[in-house]
Design a protein around this motif. Sequence first.
Motif, short mmCIF file in Angstrom:
data_model
loop_
_atom_site.label_atom_id
_atom_site.label_comp_id
_atom_site.label_asym_id
_atom_site.label_seq_id
_atom_site.Cartn_x
_atom_site.Cartn_y
_atom_site.Cartn_z
N THR A 14 40.76 29.04 40.67
CA THR A 14 40.67 27.96 39.68
C THR A 14 40.20 28.57 38.37
OG1 THR A 14 38.35 27.44 40.12
CG2 THR A 14 39.99 26.25 41.44
N LYS A 15 40.31 27.80 37.33
CA LYS A 15 39.82 28.25 36.03
C LYS A 15 38.30 28.50 36.10
CE LYS A 15 40.19 27.20 31.15
NZ LYS A 15 40.76 26.34 30.14
N SER A 16 37.60 27.66 36.83
CA SER A 16 36.15 27.76 36.94
C SER A 16 35.70 29.05 37.64
CB SER A 16 35.59 26.56 37.70
OG SER A 16 34.21 26.69 37.92
N ASN A 17 36.36 29.40 38.77
CA ASN A 17 35.91 30.60 39.48
C ASN A 17 36.55 31.88 38.96
OD1 ASN A 17 38.42 30.90 40.97
ND2 ASN A 17 37.66 29.46 42.51
N GLY A 18 37.60 31.77 38.18
CA GLY A 18 38.19 32.95 37.54
C GLY A 18 38.93 33.89 38.46
N LEU A 19 39.18 33.48 39.70
CA LEU A 19 39.88 34.35 40.63
C LEU A 19 41.38 34.29 40.37
CD1 LEU A 19 37.82 33.54 43.83
CD2 LEU A 19 37.64 35.55 42.35
N ASN A 26 29.78 42.33 35.04
CA ASN A 26 30.36 41.17 34.37
C ASN A 26 30.50 39.94 35.26
OD1 ASN A 26 30.69 43.27 32.62
ND2 ASN A 26 32.85 42.90 32.25
N ARG A 27 30.37 38.80 34.61
CA ARG A 27 30.56 37.50 35.26
C ARG A 27 32.05 37.21 35.32
NH1 ARG A 27 30.97 31.95 34.22
NH2 ARG A 27 29.53 30.66 35.41
N GLN A 28 32.53 36.85 36.51
CA GLN A 28 33.93 36.49 36.72
C GLN A 28 34.12 34.98 36.54
OE1 GLN A 28 36.52 38.59 37.76
NE2 GLN A 28 37.97 36.92 37.71
N GLN A 53 33.59 48.19 50.51
CA GLN A 53 33.51 49.26 49.53
C GLN A 53 33.94 48.85 48.13
OE1 GLN A 53 36.15 52.02 51.46
NE2 GLN A 53 34.45 53.01 52.53
N LYS A 54 33.71 49.72 47.21
CA LYS A 54 34.11 49.76 45.80
C LYS A 54 33.52 48.64 44.95
CE LYS A 54 38.71 47.77 46.35
NZ LYS A 54 40.11 48.00 46.15
N LYS A 55 33.95 48.56 43.73
CA LYS A 55 33.50 47.52 42.81
C LYS A 55 34.40 46.31 43.01
CE LYS A 55 32.17 46.89 38.03
NZ LYS A 55 32.14 47.47 36.70
N ARG A 56 33.78 45.15 43.27
CA ARG A 56 34.58 43.97 43.55
C ARG A 56 33.80 42.70 43.20
NH1 ARG A 56 37.34 43.86 47.80
NH2 ARG A 56 37.16 46.00 48.42
N PRO A 57 34.51 41.57 43.10
CA PRO A 57 33.80 40.32 42.86
C PRO A 57 32.97 39.93 44.08
CG PRO A 57 36.14 39.90 43.16
CD PRO A 57 35.96 41.37 43.17
N CYS A 58 31.78 39.43 43.80
CA CYS A 58 30.87 38.97 44.86
C CYS A 58 30.24 37.66 44.40
CB CYS A 58 29.77 39.99 45.11
SG CYS A 58 30.36 41.57 45.76
N VAL A 59 29.89 36.84 45.37
CA VAL A 59 29.22 35.58 45.05
C VAL A 59 27.72 35.78 45.26
CG1 VAL A 59 29.53 34.58 47.35
CG2 VAL A 59 29.20 33.09 45.38
N ILE A 60 26.93 35.24 44.35
CA ILE A 60 25.48 35.30 44.47
C ILE A 60 25.04 34.17 45.39
CG2 ILE A 60 23.29 35.08 43.23
CD1 ILE A 60 24.74 36.40 40.83
N LEU A 61 24.36 34.54 46.48
CA LEU A 61 23.92 33.57 47.47
C LEU A 61 22.48 33.13 47.25
CD1 LEU A 61 25.39 35.26 50.65
CD2 LEU A 61 26.36 33.36 49.35
N GLN A 62 21.70 34.01 46.68
CA GLN A 62 20.26 33.79 46.52
C GLN A 62 19.98 32.63 45.57
OE1 GLN A 62 17.78 37.39 46.69
NE2 GLN A 62 17.42 36.98 44.54
N LEU A 73 25.83 30.95 43.28
CA LEU A 73 27.27 30.63 43.29
C LEU A 73 28.04 31.27 42.14
CD1 LEU A 73 27.41 26.93 44.55
CD2 LEU A 73 27.53 29.05 45.88
N GLU A 74 27.36 32.03 41.30
CA GLU A 74 28.05 32.77 40.26
C GLU A 74 28.85 33.89 40.92
OE1 GLU A 74 26.31 33.54 35.86
OE2 GLU A 74 25.38 34.70 37.45
N ILE A 75 30.02 34.18 40.37
CA ILE A 75 30.82 35.30 40.85
C ILE A 75 30.67 36.42 39.82
CG2 ILE A 75 33.14 36.14 41.38
CD1 ILE A 75 33.81 33.22 42.20
N ARG A 76 30.17 37.55 40.30
CA ARG A 76 29.94 38.72 39.44
C ARG A 76 30.60 39.94 40.06
NH1 ARG A 76 26.17 39.05 34.94
NH2 ARG A 76 25.21 37.01 34.77
N TRP A 77 31.00 40.88 39.21
CA TRP A 77 31.49 42.16 39.69
C TRP A 77 30.28 42.99 40.10
CZ3 TRP A 77 36.36 43.77 40.68
CH2 TRP A 77 37.37 42.89 40.31
N VAL A 78 30.36 43.57 41.30
CA VAL A 78 29.24 44.34 41.86
C VAL A 78 29.78 45.68 42.35
CG1 VAL A 78 27.42 44.38 43.61
CG2 VAL A 78 28.10 42.20 42.57
#
Length: 113
Positions: free
Chosen positions: A64-69, A90-92, A23-32, A7-12
């Motif tokens: 939200t402040k927590s997810n940084g979006l 980076n972690r978002q 495409q491109k570099k964007r925020p993604c959620v870790i599902l694993q 559930l961490e949001i990272r730039w990938v």
Amino acid sequence: MSTLRQLEIRWVDLEPTRGAETQKKRPCVILQADSVNAGSHTVIIAPILPGHKDWPFAVNITPTKSNGLDKDRHINLKQMRAVDTSRIANRQGALEKRYLNGIKEALRIVFDL
């Protein structure tokens, strides 16, 4: 790199891509799951894209402040994929656990489970 968490949001960096892949570099959620992330060289992610969508395989999220979006977005579970950890930057922020049931339901639909 620090330990990746579910559930961490990272730039990938999703490049190179083919066809209709996100495409491109964007925020993604870790599902694993965290237990699988430990020591793994790959991780399953799903891209977070702009706007809300009314698709059965999308989970709408609000900033939200927590997810940084910065604005309303959606997770496109139809575009999830495994990526090498070298693509992860980076972690978002972290997605709130209240979205987990929506993610599970979208995955159920995608895989017809």
